[in-house]
Design a protein around this motif. Structure first.
Motif, PDB file in Angstrom:
ATOM      1  N   GLN A   1     -24.476  -8.778   1.596  1.00 42.05           N
ATOM      2  CA  GLN A   1     -24.740  -7.364   1.848  1.00 42.05           C
ATOM      3  C   GLN A   1     -24.862  -7.092   3.344  1.00 42.05           C
ATOM      4  OE1 GLN A   1     -28.268  -6.734  -0.490  1.00 42.05           O
ATOM      5  NE2 GLN A   1     -27.150  -6.553  -2.413  1.00 42.05           N
ATOM      6  N   ARG A   2     -25.518  -7.990   4.050  1.00 39.99           N
ATOM      7  CA  ARG A   2     -25.603  -7.823   5.510  1.00 39.99           C
ATOM      8  C   ARG A   2     -24.222  -7.944   6.146  1.00 39.99           C
ATOM      9  NH1 ARG A   2     -30.039 -11.316   4.665  1.00 39.99           N
ATOM     10  NH2 ARG A   2     -28.866 -13.069   5.545  1.00 39.99           N
ATOM     11  N   ALA A   3     -23.415  -8.866   5.644  1.00 42.30           N
ATOM     12  CA  ALA A   3     -22.059  -9.023   6.176  1.00 42.30           C
ATOM     13  C   ALA A   3     -21.246  -7.764   5.969  1.00 42.30           C
ATOM     14  CB  ALA A   3     -21.374 -10.205   5.490  1.00 42.30           C
ATOM     15  N   ARG A   4     -21.390  -7.163   4.806  1.00 46.14           N
ATOM     16  CA  ARG A   4     -20.629  -5.945   4.504  1.00 46.14           C
ATOM     17  C   ARG A   4     -21.034  -4.820   5.431  1.00 46.14           C
ATOM     18  NH1 ARG A   4     -21.665  -6.093  -0.589  1.00 46.14           N
ATOM     19  NH2 ARG A   4     -19.845  -7.333  -1.094  1.00 46.14           N
ATOM     20  N   ARG A   5     -22.318  -4.766   5.780  1.00 46.76           N
ATOM     21  CA  ARG A   5     -22.798  -3.681   6.622  1.00 46.76           C
ATOM     22  C   ARG A   5     -22.526  -3.936   8.101  1.00 46.76           C
ATOM     23  NH1 ARG A   5     -27.554  -2.582   9.293  1.00 46.76           N
ATOM     24  NH2 ARG A   5     -28.624  -4.392   8.444  1.00 46.76           N
ATOM     25  N   SER A   6     -22.703  -5.185   8.535  1.00 44.04           N
ATOM     26  CA  SER A   6     -22.673  -5.464   9.968  1.00 44.04           C
ATOM     27  C   SER A   6     -21.345  -6.019  10.468  1.00 44.04           C
ATOM     28  CB  SER A   6     -23.772  -6.471  10.321  1.00 44.04           C
ATOM     29  OG  SER A   6     -23.456  -7.758   9.802  1.00 44.04           O
ATOM     30  N   GLY A   7     -20.550  -6.613   9.581  1.00 43.33           N
ATOM     31  CA  GLY A   7     -19.319  -7.254  10.025  1.00 43.33           C
ATOM     32  C   GLY A   7     -19.542  -8.572  10.731  1.00 43.33           C
ATOM     33  N   ASP A   8     -20.726  -9.155  10.609  1.00 37.17           N
ATOM     34  CA  ASP A   8     -21.046 -10.407  11.296  1.00 37.17           C
ATOM     35  C   ASP A   8     -20.576 -11.591  10.448  1.00 37.17           C
ATOM     36  OD1 ASP A   8     -22.163 -12.612  12.540  1.00 37.17           O
ATOM     37  OD2 ASP A   8     -24.048 -11.597  13.017  1.00 37.17           O
ATOM     38  N   PRO A   9     -19.586 -12.363  10.914  1.00 40.43           N
ATOM     39  CA  PRO A   9     -19.063 -13.475  10.108  1.00 40.43           C
ATOM     40  C   PRO A   9     -20.081 -14.580   9.885  1.00 40.43           C
ATOM     41  CG  PRO A   9     -18.125 -13.531  12.306  1.00 40.43           C
ATOM     42  CD  PRO A   9     -18.874 -12.235  12.200  1.00 40.43           C
ATOM     43  N   ARG A  10     -21.130 -14.636  10.718  1.00 36.82           N
ATOM     44  CA  ARG A  10     -22.139 -15.662  10.510  1.00 36.82           C
ATOM     45  C   ARG A  10     -22.857 -15.492   9.174  1.00 36.82           C
ATOM     46  NH1 ARG A  10     -25.579 -14.875  15.789  1.00 36.82           N
ATOM     47  NH2 ARG A  10     -24.835 -12.746  15.470  1.00 36.82           N
ATOM     48  N   GLU A  11     -22.893 -14.263   8.675  1.00 36.07           N
ATOM     49  CA  GLU A  11     -23.542 -14.032   7.388  1.00 36.07           C
ATOM     50  C   GLU A  11     -22.777 -14.723   6.253  1.00 36.07           C
ATOM     51  OE1 GLU A  11     -26.384 -12.980   7.302  1.00 36.07           O
ATOM     52  OE2 GLU A  11     -26.739 -11.443   8.811  1.00 36.07           O
ATOM     53  N   LEU A  12     -21.465 -14.829   6.384  1.00 37.87           N
ATOM     54  CA  LEU A  12     -20.700 -15.581   5.378  1.00 37.87           C
ATOM     55  C   LEU A  12     -21.123 -17.043   5.386  1.00 37.87           C
ATOM     56  CD1 LEU A  12     -17.093 -14.163   5.882  1.00 37.87           C
ATOM     57  CD2 LEU A  12     -18.698 -13.619   4.054  1.00 37.87           C
ATOM     58  N   GLY A  13     -21.345 -17.594   6.573  1.00 37.86           N
ATOM     59  CA  GLY A  13     -21.808 -18.966   6.658  1.00 37.86           C
ATOM     60  C   GLY A  13     -23.190 -19.136   6.050  1.00 37.86           C
ATOM     61  N   GLU A  14     -24.038 -18.117   6.235  1.00 43.65           N
ATOM     62  CA  GLU A  14     -25.374 -18.203   5.640  1.00 43.65           C
ATOM     63  C   GLU A  14     -25.290 -18.149   4.118  1.00 43.65           C
ATOM     64  OE1 GLU A  14     -29.731 -16.141   6.255  1.00 43.65           O
ATOM     65  OE2 GLU A  14     -28.404 -16.633   7.910  1.00 43.65           O
ATOM     66  N   ALA A  15     -24.404 -17.303   3.598  1.00 42.63           N
ATOM     67  CA  ALA A  15     -24.222 -17.244   2.146  1.00 42.63           C
ATOM     68  C   ALA A  15     -23.698 -18.573   1.612  1.00 42.63           C
ATOM     69  CB  ALA A  15     -23.268 -16.105   1.791  1.00 42.63           C
ATOM     70  N   GLN A  16     -22.738 -19.155   2.321  1.00 35.60           N
ATOM     71  CA  GLN A  16     -22.197 -20.445   1.889  1.00 35.60           C
ATOM     72  C   GLN A  16     -23.270 -21.528   1.933  1.00 35.60           C
ATOM     73  OE1 GLN A  16     -18.460 -21.535   3.655  1.00 35.60           O
ATOM     74  NE2 GLN A  16     -18.597 -23.667   2.978  1.00 35.60           N
ATOM     75  N   ALA A  17     -24.111 -21.495   2.967  1.00 34.02           N
ATOM     76  CA  ALA A  17     -25.174 -22.491   3.064  1.00 34.02           C
ATOM     77  C   ALA A  17     -26.147 -22.375   1.904  1.00 34.02           C
ATOM     78  CB  ALA A  17     -25.912 -22.328   4.390  1.00 34.02           C
TER      79      ALA A  17
END
Length: 390
Positions: free
Chosen positions: A74-90
């Motif tokens: 949800q944060r990735a969708r709002r902010s566009g920060d690719p690091r959030e994808l890494g956090e989700a994967q982690a």
């Protein structure tokens, strides 16, 4: 709902850079990348920290991991920060390599893979979730929606249309989504008038503000493809109080196309944290002769270089735009646009390749777009105009 912002995450370099030697820092003090700060509300940051603490304490707790991964997406969708994808994967690490993870983990894995532009791998998970027996209804519904998005983004419109038709059967609550999906595909394939009427009806019929904003975003994109001046107002309506990066970037692109660089600077003020938005600011500042364009260009170059080091595969569109519209280097932009088109085939990708090919003096390089247009019936007034440019 179509997760537009996930498609805007940043970049891997294309074929011309593929042979370059990998970047190795000269020492521990060398800066590889200056990371943008994440704009989180205090309450959101508190939730993030709490979930992270729970996940660290209980790494094999599936409900905790699912909550953490969902929040990151949800944060990735709002902010566009690719690091959030890494956090989700982690958060999903214990289940990530499994051939048959629990349905909730498989769904979130597919959504992360989608955000990473690993579309074929994502579709394998999504196909399983849609077809396998015993999948919870909410998981199956989200999987079906995500699957239609991936099929559409990758240009598999016939399959996307069939998937749209299955949505109400899979989950009756998806009736509005099915109507929007069918209308959007119809508009892409040359039936914009009927599609616009259908989309306007859905916007009137829905009581949910989030769904209505999404429908108005689809309406705005349709209006822009047909040259309808209502596009700008529809984009504004779609923004809402807490706009995501995709919608902000889409409105910024519309403003840039109408020579309204000053309005772009106002719209995106303070959003230099998101690569896609900093790119639009750099373009606007460059056109306005604002010296901030040079700083923005250096920052973007650093971020793209760092993405190359990480071997990411999600920035090709943005980097091609950077080379074309910020640096004015069409020969550098063209191979990036070609590589991007091989992965995703949204209207913005088609327009980018046609523009880059024309600017580089190699119009034949856009042949894949025109073959796609011929095969699908795709119509877009911007493509026609770009093709006519010298």
């Amino acid at each position: 709902m179509r997760p537009h912002a996930l498609a805007a995450f940043a970049c891997a370099l294309a074929s011309t850079l593929a042979a370059a030697a990998p970047f190795v820092p000269a020492g521990d003090t060398e800066v590889v990348e200056r990371l943008p700060s994440r704009l989180l509300l205090p309450a959101e940051r508190a939730v993030q920290r709490a979930l992270r603490s729970q996940r660290i304490a209980q790494p094999a707790n599936l409900p905790v991991a699912v909550s953490a991964a969902r929040a990151a997406l949800q944060r990735a969708r709002r902010s566009g920060d690719p690091r959030e994808l890494g956090e989700a994967q982690a958060a999903l690490a214990p289940w990530w390599p499994l051939p048959d993870p629990p349905p909730a983990a498989r769904l979130l894995r597919a959504m992360v893979l989608q955000g990473q532009h690993r579309f074929d791998v994502a579709l394998r998970d999504l196909d399983t979730l849609v077809a396998a027996p015993g999948i919870p209804m909410d998981v199956r519904a989200q999987a079906a929606l995500t699957r239609t998005t991936v099929l559409q983004v990758t240009g598999r419109w016939a399959e996307a249309g069939a998937a749209c038709g299955q949505l109400p059967r899979l989950a009756p609550a998806l009736v509005h989504h099915a109507r929007v999906c069918r209308a959007e595909l119809a508009s892409l394939r040359g039936d914009p008038v009927a599609a616009a009427t259908q989309l306007a009806a859905v916007a009137r019929d829905t009581a949910d503000d989030t769904t209505r904003r999404w429908v108005n975003l689809v309406r705005a994109e349709l209006a822009e493809r047909t040259g309808d001046s209502s596009a700008g107002a529809l984009y504004r309506t779609a923004l809402g109080a807490d706009p995501d990066v995709y919608t902000q970037a889409a409105l910024a692109d519309w403003l840039l196309a109408h020579d309204r660089a000053a309005d772009v600077a106002t719209l995106l003020a303070g959003r230099e944290d998101a690569d896609a938005l900093l790119l639009r600011l750099a373009i606007a500042w460059r056109r306005a002769g604002d010296p901030r364009a040079n700083t923005a260009a250096r920052t973007l170059a650093e971020r793209f270089r760092a993405a190359q080091v990480r071997e990411e595969t999600t920035h090709q569109r943005e980097q091609a735009r950077f080379e074309l519209d910020v640096r004015g280097d069409a020969p550098a932009a063209l191979p990036l646009a070609v590589a991007n088109w091989a992965v995703q085939k949204e209207p913005a990708d088609a327009l980018l390749l046609v523009r880059a090919a024309a600017a580089a003096g190699q119009p034949a390089a856009a042949a894949p777009v025109w073959r796609f247009v011929s095969a699908t019936g795709y119509r877009d007034v911007r493509l026609d105009a770009a093709r006519r440019q010298p």
